[in-house]
Design a protein around this motif. Sequence first.
Motif, PDB file in Angstrom:
ATOM      1  N   ARG A  95       0.939  -0.976  -0.032  1.00  0.00           N
ATOM      2  CA  ARG A  95      -0.025   0.078  -0.058  1.00  0.00           C
ATOM      3  C   ARG A  95       0.860   1.098   0.022  1.00  0.00           C
ATOM      4  NH1 ARG A  95      -5.200   0.798   2.058  1.00  0.00           N
ATOM      5  NH2 ARG A  95      -5.060  -1.219   2.975  1.00  0.00           N
ATOM      6  N   ILE A  96       0.899   1.969  -1.184  1.00  0.00           N
ATOM      7  CA  ILE A  96       1.858   3.047  -1.276  1.00  0.00           C
ATOM      8  C   ILE A  96       1.125   4.346  -0.900  1.00  0.00           C
ATOM      9  CG2 ILE A  96       1.297   3.674  -3.563  1.00  0.00           C
ATOM     10  CD1 ILE A  96       4.629   3.922  -3.916  1.00  0.00           C
ATOM     11  N   ASP A  97       1.777   5.177  -0.158  1.00  0.00           N
ATOM     12  CA  ASP A  97       0.969   6.727   0.109  1.00  0.00           C
ATOM     13  C   ASP A  97       0.308   7.442  -0.860  1.00  0.00           C
ATOM     14  OD1 ASP A  97       1.620   5.878   2.898  1.00  0.00           O
ATOM     15  OD2 ASP A  97       3.574   6.913   2.813  1.00  0.00           O
ATOM     16  N   ALA A  98       0.788   7.305  -1.874  1.00  0.00           N
ATOM     17  CA  ALA A  98       0.266   8.108  -2.994  1.00  0.00           C
ATOM     18  C   ALA A  98       0.919   7.819  -4.543  1.00  0.00           C
ATOM     19  CB  ALA A  98       0.273   9.540  -2.899  1.00  0.00           C
ATOM     20  N   LEU A  99       0.142   8.202  -5.605  1.00  0.00           N
ATOM     21  CA  LEU A  99       0.576   7.778  -6.949  1.00  0.00           C
ATOM     22  C   LEU A  99       0.031   8.989  -7.911  1.00  0.00           C
ATOM     23  CD1 LEU A  99      -0.455   4.196  -7.535  1.00  0.00           C
ATOM     24  CD2 LEU A  99       1.870   5.127  -7.179  1.00  0.00           C
ATOM     25  N   VAL A 100       0.846   9.398  -8.692  1.00  0.00           N
ATOM     26  CA  VAL A 100       0.492  10.578  -9.541  1.00  0.00           C
ATOM     27  C   VAL A 100       1.032  10.186 -10.841  1.00  0.00           C
ATOM     28  CG1 VAL A 100       2.595  11.899  -8.970  1.00  0.00           C
ATOM     29  CG2 VAL A 100       0.722  13.110  -9.769  1.00  0.00           C
ATOM     30  N   VAL A 101       0.406  10.441 -12.181  1.00  0.00           N
ATOM     31  CA  VAL A 101       0.617  10.360 -13.323  1.00  0.00           C
ATOM     32  C   VAL A 101       1.301  11.722 -13.878  1.00  0.00           C
ATOM     33  CG1 VAL A 101       0.033   9.756 -15.638  1.00  0.00           C
ATOM     34  CG2 VAL A 101      -0.949   8.391 -13.606  1.00  0.00           C
ATOM     35  N   THR A 102       2.308  11.925 -14.531  1.00  0.00           N
ATOM     36  CA  THR A 102       2.706  12.937 -15.173  1.00  0.00           C
ATOM     37  C   THR A 102       3.131  12.857 -16.489  1.00  0.00           C
ATOM     38  OG1 THR A 102       4.971  12.532 -14.548  1.00  0.00           O
ATOM     39  CG2 THR A 102       3.696  13.843 -12.976  1.00  0.00           C
ATOM     40  N   LYS A 103       3.753  13.918 -17.174  1.00  0.00           N
ATOM     41  CA  LYS A 103       4.103  13.623 -18.673  1.00  0.00           C
ATOM     42  C   LYS A 103       5.073  12.640 -18.860  1.00  0.00           C
ATOM     43  CE  LYS A 103       2.876  18.468 -19.937  1.00  0.00           C
ATOM     44  NZ  LYS A 103       3.599  19.740 -20.692  1.00  0.00           N
ATOM     45  N   ASP A 104       6.017  12.327 -17.975  1.00  0.00           N
ATOM     46  CA  ASP A 104       7.113  11.448 -18.318  1.00  0.00           C
ATOM     47  C   ASP A 104       6.524  10.118 -17.480  1.00  0.00           C
ATOM     48  OD1 ASP A 104       7.191  12.386 -15.413  1.00  0.00           O
ATOM     49  OD2 ASP A 104       9.506  12.133 -15.454  1.00  0.00           O
ATOM     50  N   GLY A 105       5.432   9.869 -17.069  1.00  0.00           N
ATOM     51  CA  GLY A 105       5.280   8.611 -16.435  1.00  0.00           C
ATOM     52  C   GLY A 105       4.604   8.486 -15.246  1.00  0.00           C
TER      53      GLY A 105
END
Length: 212
Positions: A110-120
């Motif tokens: 369980r990771i604290d947060a995920l975010v998708v950006t232009k580079d992945g």
Amino acid sequence: MTLSLGRVIKRMLAEEIVKLVENHIVTRNLKLYDELTNSNKIFVKDLCYCKRKAELRKKYRSIEMEVLKKPAVQFGILIHYALEHIFKDYNFETEVKGEKQVGDYVISGRIDALVVTKDGKHGVEIKSSSHINDAIKMQAKIYNWLFDLNSTIVLLVNEKKIIGVNIYQKYKDETILKMIRNWKSPMWSYECKNCEYLMVCDIIKQKSLLNF
């Protein structure tokens, strides 16, 4: 000297607020604990630390409850709450669960947060610490493998400053299997000194006889 009614009410309110916060922390995290321990899966954070401790955690729920009452532990949990609310304002996913099978094992995390950006895709793992050690680096590399991330940003938060460290390395399946085979008790020399399970650990008792 008697207290005025107003002062008594204020004191009661303050006490109730403290209890509310503490009870919420313990109750919520015991639910997560039960979710983790009522399973034969291997959990990412456990794999980075002492194998025997992971086994004892499943056996002694009462010890885990006492751990959750420690001010330092509660402070770390509150830091997580605060940062997760900030991340949500910027469309991060928070408290993201992931699982992957490797060989005969299921690795869960369980990771604290995920975010998708232009580079992945990138992960964020929050630590209420002033430095990053090998166990934390290992955890980040497993998350990169588990969630197929470009990197995991380890966010070190303490009373002096906030530091972000990018971990780009990603383990392969064969490395995860090797880690499982080599999972030790303890994993790191410093673990036993402050372990909450010291009094019920047969491993440390055996090593103590050998002047460990």
